[in-house]
Design an enzyme around this catalytic site. Structure first.
Site, PDB file in Angstrom:
ATOM      1  N   GLY A 180       3.759   1.177  10.794  1.00  0.00           N
ATOM      2  CA  GLY A 180       3.552   0.496  12.073  1.00  0.00           C
ATOM      3  C   GLY A 180       2.982  -0.897  11.843  1.00  0.00           C
ATOM      4  O   GLY A 180       3.390  -1.870  12.471  1.00  0.00           O
ATOM      5  N   ASN A 233      -3.105  -6.174   5.190  1.00  0.00           N
ATOM      6  CA  ASN A 233      -3.290  -7.158   4.104  1.00  0.00           C
ATOM      7  C   ASN A 233      -4.317  -8.203   4.520  1.00  0.00           C
ATOM      8  O   ASN A 233      -4.229  -8.765   5.616  1.00  0.00           O
ATOM      9  CB  ASN A 233      -1.976  -7.869   3.809  1.00  0.00           C
ATOM     10  CG  ASN A 233      -0.796  -6.940   3.788  1.00  0.00           C
ATOM     11  OD1 ASN A 233      -0.756  -6.034   2.984  1.00  0.00           O
ATOM     12  ND2 ASN A 233       0.139  -7.113   4.708  1.00  0.00           N
ATOM     13  N   GLU A 235      -8.740   4.959   6.596  1.00  0.00           N
ATOM     14  CA  GLU A 235      -7.898   5.237   7.757  1.00  0.00           C
ATOM     15  C   GLU A 235      -8.636   5.963   8.883  1.00  0.00           C
ATOM     16  O   GLU A 235      -8.376   5.723  10.054  1.00  0.00           O
ATOM     17  CB  GLU A 235      -6.636   6.011   7.323  1.00  0.00           C
ATOM     18  CG  GLU A 235      -5.726   5.235   6.367  1.00  0.00           C
ATOM     19  CD  GLU A 235      -5.264   3.881   6.924  1.00  0.00           C
ATOM     20  OE1 GLU A 235      -5.433   3.626   8.132  1.00  0.00           O
ATOM     21  OE2 GLU A 235      -4.754   3.061   6.135  1.00  0.00           O
ATOM     22  N   HIS A 286      -6.863  -1.774  15.089  1.00  0.00           N
ATOM     23  CA  HIS A 286      -6.917  -0.940  13.884  1.00  0.00           C
ATOM     24  C   HIS A 286      -6.857  -1.809  12.620  1.00  0.00           C
ATOM     25  O   HIS A 286      -7.684  -1.664  11.714  1.00  0.00           O
ATOM     26  CB  HIS A 286      -5.736   0.038  13.924  1.00  0.00           C
ATOM     27  CG  HIS A 286      -5.613   0.940  12.741  1.00  0.00           C
ATOM     28  ND1 HIS A 286      -5.989   2.261  12.770  1.00  0.00           N
ATOM     29  CD2 HIS A 286      -5.148   0.723  11.483  1.00  0.00           C
ATOM     30  CE1 HIS A 286      -5.753   2.805  11.591  1.00  0.00           C
ATOM     31  NE2 HIS A 286      -5.239   1.897  10.781  1.00  0.00           N
ATOM     32  N   GLU A 287      -5.902  -2.731  12.597  1.00  0.00           N
ATOM     33  CA  GLU A 287      -5.740  -3.537  11.378  1.00  0.00           C
ATOM     34  C   GLU A 287      -6.905  -4.520  11.210  1.00  0.00           C
ATOM     35  O   GLU A 287      -7.315  -4.814  10.080  1.00  0.00           O
ATOM     36  CB  GLU A 287      -4.392  -4.273  11.364  1.00  0.00           C
ATOM     37  CG  GLU A 287      -3.150  -3.379  11.552  1.00  0.00           C
ATOM     38  CD  GLU A 287      -3.098  -2.166  10.632  1.00  0.00           C
ATOM     39  OE1 GLU A 287      -3.773  -2.144   9.598  1.00  0.00           O
ATOM     40  OE2 GLU A 287      -2.385  -1.200  10.991  1.00  0.00           O
ATOM     41  N   GLU A 303       0.828  -1.200   0.000  1.00  0.00           N
ATOM     42  CA  GLU A 303       0.000   0.000   0.000  1.00  0.00           C
ATOM     43  C   GLU A 303       0.866   1.256   0.000  1.00  0.00           C
ATOM     44  O   GLU A 303       1.834   1.317   0.749  1.00  0.00           O
ATOM     45  CB  GLU A 303      -0.910   0.034   1.248  1.00  0.00           C
ATOM     46  CG  GLU A 303      -1.971   1.109   1.111  1.00  0.00           C
ATOM     47  CD  GLU A 303      -2.863   1.256   2.350  1.00  0.00           C
ATOM     48  OE1 GLU A 303      -2.528   0.742   3.418  1.00  0.00           O
ATOM     49  OE2 GLU A 303      -3.897   1.904   2.219  1.00  0.00           O
TER      50      GLU A 303
END
Ligand code: BES
Ligand code: ZN
Length: 998
Positions: A390, A394, A449, A426-427, A255
């Site tokens: 950080g 994926n 985001e 977050h991911e 990304e």
């Protein structure tokens, strides 16, 4: 910038060429009878097409003469200006005809790598050729660092064109074949292949047109060298503790636009497709991909293996990932049966326990929160030894910097635990927001985001409600975004971008933090359930597909009718213009008059400002005004402010009122002096545990007051007086205390440690230390421990002697015995030891750093090393940061920015950046996080015109990569500091003198 200007020029050339073709009689099937859709002046062009009209002889003569002149000039101009061969002109015409992408440029000076004219001139791909599936084959050699690969892309074209365009970056193409799907004998002949480095494109010209709606397979073989960079398909390494040998792994980070550097692809988020992978590797390695492994086969008699993976779900290229490594997994299952693994080097994987447990719970929580099952059967979390960002979301194979995933109960501070939880949450949030529903184009990056940055808090809050993530949110998110977005050089959340560098630059505080703060504001006026229902609608409507911001707003209109709350009209004023309003408040008897105006912390003159015409709403917002009053301190009232003025009637005389309850709105409020004083007195009168205002409200008043003071909009005797209740031991909460410390640190930095300010700060800090006098015992709640840690560090930083003495004792004990300081005190202990010590202490810590394996501990040591007051050691440390044998490139920016935060290191860091700019640019590629941080941290604290000119002239002479936005902001901050020196500092010093004599 240059690209935009170029396109304007090129537009004229398109017009000219298409007109010429009509005149010439050179026809092209896809051209209409006139100039084509991009002709600016069709009327003139149509004159070239004869009609059945009778002309006089003279008319005819004039016409013939005109035609001859026109023909000659056309030929001449074309000979000199037309860079295309005839058939290539046709390509442009054909593309225009489809009117699919904004081909606003054509006769560009874009050259192919072989020097020929490149026949496509837009950064965007045409959208009529669509990928359906990719079969990827990779054979990376982790000894020679060469990858031999191929990709078979099944495509369909909706237009009968004679070319195929895909992205590719620095790939060495060896062969291209095109066949009909399921019929390899039907080969499509390739006429020519051209590549362009600037736009990262591969143009495959065919001899014949593609048949529409017919599936073809484009097979491209290539080789590519794998580098020790932090993007694309790259090499990372770690020291294996049992063998003391360096081990290499291959890993990816795509990304936003680096998938194209690993394999040719349609590298835009809207081109979703499925992907399969086959990878050759050594027997002691394993491979991980987005999907489950199907099989491992013997590939060669030398013992190589071939790992074969299932096809993925439909997804964007930037989410593809693969890792080839010898890591060890920890695994678990969610109650829904999803297989979750943490992968890390063998000797570290046991520190992945927290990550594994949290990932399992959060994955389950988000499925019920969004009411949508996680569509894959597995989710891997990989700790990558060299990682630029950080973490990365994926799909099914999330990658992390080791500090963001590894946690050691015994040694890591509480802040590290919170970081691990937050990053994982977050991911995982992205698995829905971003992966399942993806923005159509990067201009809507905030949908990814901003959402993940808001929703991450809900995930953590679900597991640890006592961490009060949504109170901490005002500190970590809202206040940071407000600080940046008050600059003229900020940008609207929705920002047009094309170029990869512009796209990279969007990964910034505005997309993340302002985005998240706006979602919180939306939640607050819609109510949490309505927010959740709207999000559910949105996700299920656009799953496995793409959406834009307006689609999100529309998802709320079924839940809350537009007549009640028009989400689109309200939110558009927040996402389509930069900045935010300051609400100025004046009380008149029983009425309060509110006015809104864009808030600028910028000292720019009127003509340097954008003016209102650059905003579609003239810098007016539809503002949800919430307030509480002394009459009704518990229930917030909401009114809408949609014009520049509003009046709130208060039925009775109220003692005080507070607007923007819990700082859920993205705006600041400046009261009249009377109400500021009433609020200060309210804080003073309360006991530490009996506040009528919430911790977020208290933090909000402090942050707004300091910001206004810096811009001379509030007198220091009011702004600084807000802290008087802290001095009276009336504050115990983490959020207001840390807000105060941050604001005081900013002042200290601009005032270069003025002794009176230091005295004032130390008085406050001593009060805080007394409140935490349980001493150097690491106990209490999570937030208590974090607060104690922050206060001890601030005390040592500002020179509080007792703290320094005790910290030094801990340091000495640590350096002499096997003693380990409590995790939350380590930062203070290590940094104090380094600040007070010299070469010996520094070398001791450096050796500890070199040997240390625990990521959070390594980072603490790196931070401490940047605190030395010895300039020679700082210079040496800066030099180490560019030596990959000493400090990993992923930590280079950390070292430079931390040296820059040290008053002794400021100028050294700035000099270092100037002398090593090209190396840094090379190291980070387009990676925006690191460049942004370096530009802003080494520059923002300057406060003289001389320094301003130095910064400005240096950066204007070098390429900036994605750092252009950060530079503008930094220069503006320096001007704000100059303004402060000239207009405010003396007043503050006067007030500090008065306080000092009390
Ligand atoms: N999608 C990003 C990773 C990323 C960052 C890609 C920059 C390209 C450029 C990821 O979801 C992310 O936001 N990571 C954050 C951590 C997060 C907890 C804020 C990061 O890398 O700092
Ligand atoms: Zn993210």
């Amino acid at each position: 910038m240059s690209i935009i200007q170029m396109s304007d020029l090129e537009m004229d050339d398109v017009t000219f060429l298409t007109c010429r073709e009509s005149v010439d009689g050179v026809t092209n099937k896809s051209l209409r009878g006139d100039c084509g859709p991009f002709c600016r002046n069709r009327r003139v062009c149509r004159k070239q097409h004869p009609h059945h009209v009778h002309f006089s002889f003279y008319q005819l003569l004039i016409m013939v003469a005109l035609i001859v002149i026109l023909l000659i000039s056309t030929v001449l101009i074309c000979a000199f200006a037309c860079p295309f061969k005839t058939n290539q002109c046709h390509i442009i015409g054909a593309i225009e005809e489809t009117n699919t992408t904004q081909v606003n440029s054509s006769s560009s000076h874009l050259l192919a790598t072989n020097g020929e004219q490149f026949p496509w001139s837009d950064l965007r791909l045409p959208n009529f050729i669509k990928p359906i599936h990719y079969d990827i084959f990779m054979h990376p050699n982790l000894t020679t660092f060469i990858n031999r690969g191929s990709v078979e892309i099944s495509i369909i074209s909706e237009e009968a064109v004679d070319f195929i365009l895909v992205h590719g970056k620095q790939l060495n193409l060896t062969q291209i074949t095109i066949t009909k799907f399921n019929d390899e004998s039907e080969r499509i002949t390739v006429d020519k292949v051209l590549e362009n480095d600037e736009f990262e494109l591969i143009h495959i010209k065919l001899v014949n047109n593609l048949e529409t709606n017919t599936e073809y397979v484009v097979k491209i073989n290539f080789t590519k060298s794998l580098e020790e960079r932090l993007e694309g398909f790259y090499i990372s390494s770690y020291m294996d503790s049992s063998s003391e040998r360096k081990r290499f792994i291959g890993t990816t980070h795509f990304e936003p636009t680096m998938a194209r550097s690993a394999f040719p692809c349609f590298d835009e988020p809207a081109f979703k497709a499925t992907f399969s992978l086959k990878m050759v590797h050594e027997a002691h390695h394993d491979v991980y991909f987005n999907s489950e492994k199907q099989d491992t086969l013997i590939y060669s008699k030398e013992g190589l293996r071939l790992s074969v993976f299932d096809s993925t779900v439909k997804m964007s290229t930037y989410l593809v990932a693969f890792v080839v490594c010898d890591f060890k997994p920890l695994d678990a299952r969610t109650k829904e049966g999803t297989h979750v693994r943490v992968l890390a080097p063998r000797d570290q994987v046991n520190h992945g326990e927290l990550a594994l447990r949290s990932a399992v719970s959060i994955l389950t929580y988000f499925q019920s929160f969004f009411n949508l099952t996680y569509p894959l059967t597995k989710l891997d979390l990989v700790s990558v030894p060299d990682f630029g960002a950080g973490a990365m979301e994926n799909w099914g194979l999330m990658t992390f910097r080791s500090t963001a995933i590894m946690y050691n109960e015994k040694t890591s501070p509480d802040s590290a635990k919170e970081e691990v939880l937050t990053v994982i949450s977050h991911e995982i949030a992205h698995q829905w927001f971003g992966n399942l529903v993806t923005m159509k184009w990067w201009n809507d990056l905030w949908l990814n985001e901003g959402f993940a940055s808001y929703v991450e808090n809900l995930g953590v809050d679900h597991l640890y409600p006592d961490w009060r993530m949504l109170d901490q949110f005002v500190l970590t998110t809202t206040q940071e975004a407000l600080a940046l977005d008050s600059l003229e050089s900020s940008h609207a959340i929705m920002n047009d971008v094309k170029d990869p560098r512009e796209i990279e630059a969007l990964f910034d505080t505005i997309s993340y933090k302002k985005g998240a703060a706006l979602i919180r504001m939306l939640k607050n006026f819609l109510g949490p359930d309505n927010l959740r229902f709207g999000l559910k609608n949105y996700l299920s409507k656009y799953k496995f597909s793409n959406a834009e911001t307006s689609d999100l707003w529309r998802s709320f209109s079924n839940i809350v009718p537009n007549e009640v709350i028009n989400v689109t009209s309200i939110m558009e004023t927040w996402v389509r213009q930069k900045g935010y309003p300051v609400i100025s408040v004046r009380s008149y008897g029983e009425h309060v008059l509110l006015t809104q105006k864009r808030y600028l912390s910028s000292p720019l003159s009127e003509d340097e400002l954008d003016g209102n015409n650059t905003s579609p709403f003239g810098y007016q917002w539809i503002v949800p005004i919430t307030f509480i009053t002394s009459h009704n301190p518990r229930d917030a009232t909401l009114i809408w402010m949609s014009s520049s003025n509003s009046v709130i009637p208060f039925p009775h005389h109220v003692d005080w009122f507070k607007i923007n309850v819990n700082q859920t709105g993205f705006y600041r409020v400046n009261y009249d002096e009377y109400n500021w004083k009433r609020l200060i007195s309210l804080l003073d009168r309360s006991g530490p545990d009996t506040h009528l205002l919430s911790p977020s409200d208290r933090a909000n008043l402090i942050d707004d007051a300091f910001s206004f003071m810096r811009m001379d909009l509030l007198q220091p005797q009011i702004a600084l007086n807000i802290t008087s209740y802290l001095e009276k031991s009336k504050e115990r909460d983490y959020v207001p205390w840390v807000t105060t410390i941050i604001n005081l640190k900013i002042l200290d930095s601009i005032m270069e440690g003025h002794p009176l300010l230091r005295k004032f700060i130390l008085r406050l800090i001593r009060v805080a230390l007394k409140m935490w006098k349980r001493g150097w015992i690491d106990e209490g709640s999570h937030l208590d421990r974090k607060l104690r840690s922050s206060i001890y560090y601030a005390a040592a930083y500002f020179g509080e002697d007792t703290t320094i003495r005790i910290a030094k004792q801990h340091f000495d004990k640590w350096s002499q015995d096997a003693y380990q300081p409590p995790p939350n005190f380590r930062k203070t202990v290590y940094t104090t030891g380094i600040m007070l010590g010299d070469t010996e202490e520094w070398e001791f810590c450096w050796q500890k750093y070199v040997k240390e394996r625990i990521p959070s501990e390594k980072r603490l040591l790196l931070d401490a090393l940047a605190h030395t007051h010895n300039p020679w050691l700082l210079s040496q440390f800066l030099n180490y940061s560019l030596d990959r044998n000493k400090i990993k490139p992923q930590d280079t920016a950390y070292v430079i920015t931390h040296v820059a935060r040290n008053p002794v290191g400021r100028h050294l860091a700035w000099r270092f950046v100037r002398s090593n700019w090209n190396t840094l640019l090379n190291l980070f590629g387009t990676g925006s996080f690191s460049l942004d941080a370096i530009i802003s941290e080494t520059g923002w604290h300057f406060s003289t015109l001389f320094d301003y000119n130095q910064v400005s002239s240096f950066y204007s002479s070098v390429p900036l990569g994605s750092g252009f936005q950060s530079l503008k902001q930094t220069l503006e901050k320096i001007r704000a500091n100059i303004f402060w020196k000239e207009n405010v500092e003396a007043k503050v010093i006067n007030w500090l003198k008065i306080v000092d004599q009390r």
